[in-house]
Motif scaffolding. Sequence first.
Motif, PDB file in Angstrom:
ATOM      1  N   PRO A   1       0.815  -1.228   0.000  1.00 58.22           N
ATOM      2  CA  PRO A   1       0.000   0.000   0.000  1.00 58.22           C
ATOM      3  C   PRO A   1       0.849   1.279   0.000  1.00 58.22           C
ATOM      4  O   PRO A   1       0.515   2.255  -0.678  1.00 58.22           O
ATOM      5  CB  PRO A   1      -0.823  -0.109   1.288  1.00 58.22           C
ATOM      6  N   ARG A   2       1.957   1.256   0.714  1.00 58.05           N
ATOM      7  CA  ARG A   2       2.849   2.430   0.719  1.00 58.05           C
ATOM      8  C   ARG A   2       3.524   2.601  -0.639  1.00 58.05           C
ATOM      9  O   ARG A   2       3.743   3.721  -1.100  1.00 58.05           O
ATOM     10  CB  ARG A   2       3.890   2.314   1.834  1.00 58.05           C
ATOM     11  N   PHE A   3       3.867   1.463  -1.277  1.00 54.12           N
ATOM     12  CA  PHE A   3       4.466   1.502  -2.607  1.00 54.12           C
ATOM     13  C   PHE A   3       3.538   2.219  -3.586  1.00 54.12           C
ATOM     14  O   PHE A   3       3.975   3.070  -4.365  1.00 54.12           O
ATOM     15  CB  PHE A   3       4.748   0.070  -3.075  1.00 54.12           C
ATOM     16  N   LEU A   4       2.252   1.900  -3.547  1.00 52.68           N
ATOM     17  CA  LEU A   4       1.296   2.511  -4.476  1.00 52.68           C
ATOM     18  C   LEU A   4       1.162   4.022  -4.276  1.00 52.68           C
ATOM     19  O   LEU A   4       0.806   4.732  -5.207  1.00 52.68           O
ATOM     20  CB  LEU A   4      -0.075   1.842  -4.350  1.00 52.68           C
ATOM     21  N   ASN A   5       1.448   4.487  -3.063  1.00 55.89           N
ATOM     22  CA  ASN A   5       1.392   5.927  -2.781  1.00 55.89           C
ATOM     23  C   ASN A   5       2.753   6.594  -2.840  1.00 55.89           C
ATOM     24  O   ASN A   5       2.869   7.789  -2.604  1.00 55.89           O
ATOM     25  CB  ASN A   5       0.754   6.166  -1.408  1.00 55.89           C
ATOM     26  N   SER A   6       3.775   5.825  -3.171  1.00 54.77           N
ATOM     27  CA  SER A   6       5.143   6.361  -3.169  1.00 54.77           C
ATOM     28  C   SER A   6       5.440   7.153  -4.433  1.00 54.77           C
ATOM     29  O   SER A   6       4.799   6.959  -5.475  1.00 54.77           O
ATOM     30  CB  SER A   6       6.156   5.212  -3.052  1.00 54.77           C
ATOM     31  N   SER A   7       6.446   7.992  -4.345  1.00 55.69           N
ATOM     32  CA  SER A   7       6.883   8.733  -5.526  1.00 55.69           C
ATOM     33  C   SER A   7       7.493   7.792  -6.555  1.00 55.69           C
ATOM     34  O   SER A   7       7.411   8.057  -7.759  1.00 55.69           O
ATOM     35  CB  SER A   7       7.883   9.826  -5.136  1.00 55.69           C
ATOM     36  N   VAL A   8       8.070   6.688  -6.129  1.00 57.42           N
ATOM     37  CA  VAL A   8       8.652   5.713  -7.062  1.00 57.42           C
ATOM     38  C   VAL A   8       7.573   5.227  -8.033  1.00 57.42           C
ATOM     39  O   VAL A   8       7.754   5.265  -9.253  1.00 57.42           O
ATOM     40  CB  VAL A   8       9.277   4.513  -6.298  1.00 57.42           C
ATOM     41  N   TYR A   9       6.439   4.796  -7.486  1.00 54.99           N
ATOM     42  CA  TYR A   9       5.354   4.288  -8.332  1.00 54.99           C
ATOM     43  C   TYR A   9       4.632   5.428  -9.043  1.00 54.99           C
ATOM     44  O   TYR A   9       4.376   5.362 -10.253  1.00 54.99           O
ATOM     45  CB  TYR A   9       4.367   3.467  -7.501  1.00 54.99           C
ATOM     46  N   ARG A  10       4.296   6.480  -8.322  1.00 53.89           N
ATOM     47  CA  ARG A  10       3.537   7.599  -8.903  1.00 53.89           C
ATOM     48  C   ARG A  10       4.301   8.266 -10.049  1.00 53.89           C
ATOM     49  O   ARG A  10       3.714   8.609 -11.070  1.00 53.89           O
ATOM     50  CB  ARG A  10       3.194   8.634  -7.828  1.00 53.89           C
ATOM     51  N   ASP A  11       5.589   8.454  -9.875  1.00 53.18           N
ATOM     52  CA  ASP A  11       6.392   9.076 -10.939  1.00 53.18           C
ATOM     53  C   ASP A  11       6.426   8.196 -12.191  1.00 53.18           C
ATOM     54  O   ASP A  11       6.333   8.700 -13.311  1.00 53.18           O
ATOM     55  CB  ASP A  11       7.821   9.354 -10.462  1.00 53.18           C
ATOM     56  N   LEU A  12       6.558   6.887 -12.003  1.00 54.66           N
ATOM     57  CA  LEU A  12       6.540   5.971 -13.140  1.00 54.66           C
ATOM     58  C   LEU A  12       5.181   6.018 -13.836  1.00 54.66           C
ATOM     59  O   LEU A  12       5.103   6.119 -15.063  1.00 54.66           O
ATOM     60  CB  LEU A  12       6.853   4.540 -12.692  1.00 54.66           C
ATOM     61  N   LEU A  13       4.115   5.986 -13.067  1.00 55.56           N
ATOM     62  CA  LEU A  13       2.765   6.030 -13.623  1.00 55.56           C
ATOM     63  C   LEU A  13       2.538   7.332 -14.393  1.00 55.56           C
ATOM     64  O   LEU A  13       2.035   7.315 -15.530  1.00 55.56           O
ATOM     65  CB  LEU A  13       1.733   5.880 -12.500  1.00 55.56           C
ATOM     66  N   ASP A  14       2.948   8.454 -13.803  1.00 51.80           N
ATOM     67  CA  ASP A  14       2.800   9.750 -14.477  1.00 51.80           C
ATOM     68  C   ASP A  14       3.601   9.813 -15.765  1.00 51.80           C
ATOM     69  O   ASP A  14       3.122  10.317 -16.782  1.00 51.80           O
ATOM     70  CB  ASP A  14       3.227  10.897 -13.546  1.00 51.80           C
ATOM     71  N   SER A  15       4.824   9.268 -15.742  1.00 50.89           N
ATOM     72  CA  SER A  15       5.653   9.310 -16.956  1.00 50.89           C
ATOM     73  C   SER A  15       5.043   8.435 -18.047  1.00 50.89           C
ATOM     74  O   SER A  15       5.090   8.795 -19.230  1.00 50.89           O
ATOM     75  CB  SER A  15       7.095   8.890 -16.664  1.00 50.89           C
ATOM     76  N   LYS A  16       4.451   7.315 -17.679  1.00 56.22           N
ATOM     77  CA  LYS A  16       3.793   6.446 -18.666  1.00 56.22           C
ATOM     78  C   LYS A  16       2.565   7.123 -19.243  1.00 56.22           C
ATOM     79  O   LYS A  16       2.327   7.055 -20.457  1.00 56.22           O
ATOM     80  CB  LYS A  16       3.401   5.098 -18.038  1.00 56.22           C
ATOM     81  N   ARG A  17       1.799   7.780 -18.381  1.00 54.98           N
ATOM     82  CA  ARG A  17       0.602   8.478 -18.851  1.00 54.98           C
ATOM     83  C   ARG A  17       0.974   9.627 -19.792  1.00 54.98           C
ATOM     84  O   ARG A  17       0.345   9.808 -20.826  1.00 54.98           O
ATOM     85  CB  ARG A  17      -0.217   8.990 -17.676  1.00 54.98           C
ATOM     86  N   SER A  18       1.988  10.383 -19.417  1.00 63.22           N
ATOM     87  CA  SER A  18       2.379  11.517 -20.269  1.00 63.22           C
ATOM     88  C   SER A  18       2.990  11.042 -21.596  1.00 63.22           C
ATOM     89  O   SER A  18       2.775  11.674 -22.624  1.00 63.22           O
ATOM     90  CB  SER A  18       3.308  12.479 -19.536  1.00 63.22           C
ATOM     91  N   SER A  19       3.714   9.935 -21.577  1.00 60.06           N
ATOM     92  CA  SER A  19       4.276   9.438 -22.835  1.00 60.06           C
ATOM     93  C   SER A  19       3.172   8.912 -23.746  1.00 60.06           C
ATOM     94  O   SER A  19       3.292   8.990 -24.972  1.00 60.06           O
ATOM     95  CB  SER A  19       5.340   8.365 -22.599  1.00 60.06           C
ATOM     96  N   CYS A  20       2.073   8.417 -23.178  1.00 60.14           N
ATOM     97  CA  CYS A  20       0.935   7.982 -24.003  1.00 60.14           C
ATOM     98  C   CYS A  20       0.228   9.187 -24.623  1.00 60.14           C
ATOM     99  O   CYS A  20      -0.274   9.120 -25.740  1.00 60.14           O
ATOM    100  CB  CYS A  20      -0.061   7.173 -23.176  1.00 60.14           C
ATOM    101  N   LEU A  21       0.191  10.302 -23.892  1.00 64.60           N
ATOM    102  CA  LEU A  21      -0.445  11.520 -24.416  1.00 64.60           C
ATOM    103  C   LEU A  21       0.396  12.144 -25.523  1.00 64.60           C
ATOM    104  O   LEU A  21      -0.125  12.773 -26.437  1.00 64.60           O
ATOM    105  CB  LEU A  21      -0.652  12.534 -23.300  1.00 64.60           C
ATOM    106  N   ASP A  22       1.729  11.944 -25.432  1.00 69.03           N
ATOM    107  CA  ASP A  22       2.629  12.520 -26.425  1.00 69.03           C
ATOM    108  C   ASP A  22       2.589  11.781 -27.755  1.00 69.03           C
ATOM    109  O   ASP A  22       3.021  12.313 -28.768  1.00 69.03           O
ATOM    110  CB  ASP A  22       4.088  12.512 -25.897  1.00 69.03           C
ATOM    111  N   THR A  23       2.094  10.568 -27.756  1.00 65.32           N
ATOM    112  CA  THR A  23       2.103   9.781 -29.008  1.00 65.32           C
ATOM    113  C   THR A  23       0.830   9.902 -29.789  1.00 65.32           C
ATOM    114  O   THR A  23      -0.106  10.468 -29.540  1.00 65.32           O
ATOM    115  CB  THR A  23       2.344   8.282 -28.725  1.00 65.32           C
TER     116      THR A  23
END
Length: 184
Positions: free
Chosen positions: A162-184
């Motif tokens: 549960p802490r992993f899902l709220n961590s910057s490690v996971y959130r930053d990866l998720l955000d970068s994946k979402r933004s790279s999908c928007l860029d394509t």
Amino acid sequence: MPRSLSGVDMRKRQQPHIEGPPQVPGHPRPKNCCMCWCGCCKCLWQPTLDEVVAWARSFELVMRSSEGREIFREFLRSEYSEENLLFWLACEELKKETDPTAIDEKARIIYEDYVSILSPKEVSLDSRVREGINLSLAEPSNMMYEEAQLQIYTLMHRDSYPRFLNSSVYRDLLDSKRSSCLDT
């Protein structure tokens, strides 16, 4: 007669090693792709957005994915509890072993590295499970750590995940994946 492996050699062999795909010309190899102890694997490690999103739905999916385990391991390292995942992985490797000599050696190394109270990487096990392991050391088997492994898996699932899902490690990866999908 096979050459006996030293403790150091066994520790190196104990770490999971997964070969990545061959390098694609013109594309850099930015990260270690797997849990290789030496960092020798450099592939185009890129989980998809769907994979990263799925990790939030299921801890089992995180643990089944080499990319998920690596990201989770990075998070655990930041919390000083990486030994839990390393213990779980070492037990998975021991389960696959069939050679009695290798089972004895790997079981001893797992004990010294993660179960012994003298180990700096000691995992948190209850006294009943620890006593069972101590009794099993007389005749080690590839399944001797099964109950301890389940205890550590449950600990990671209930406490760290549960802490992993709220961590910057996971959130930053998720955000970068979402933004790279928007860029394509």
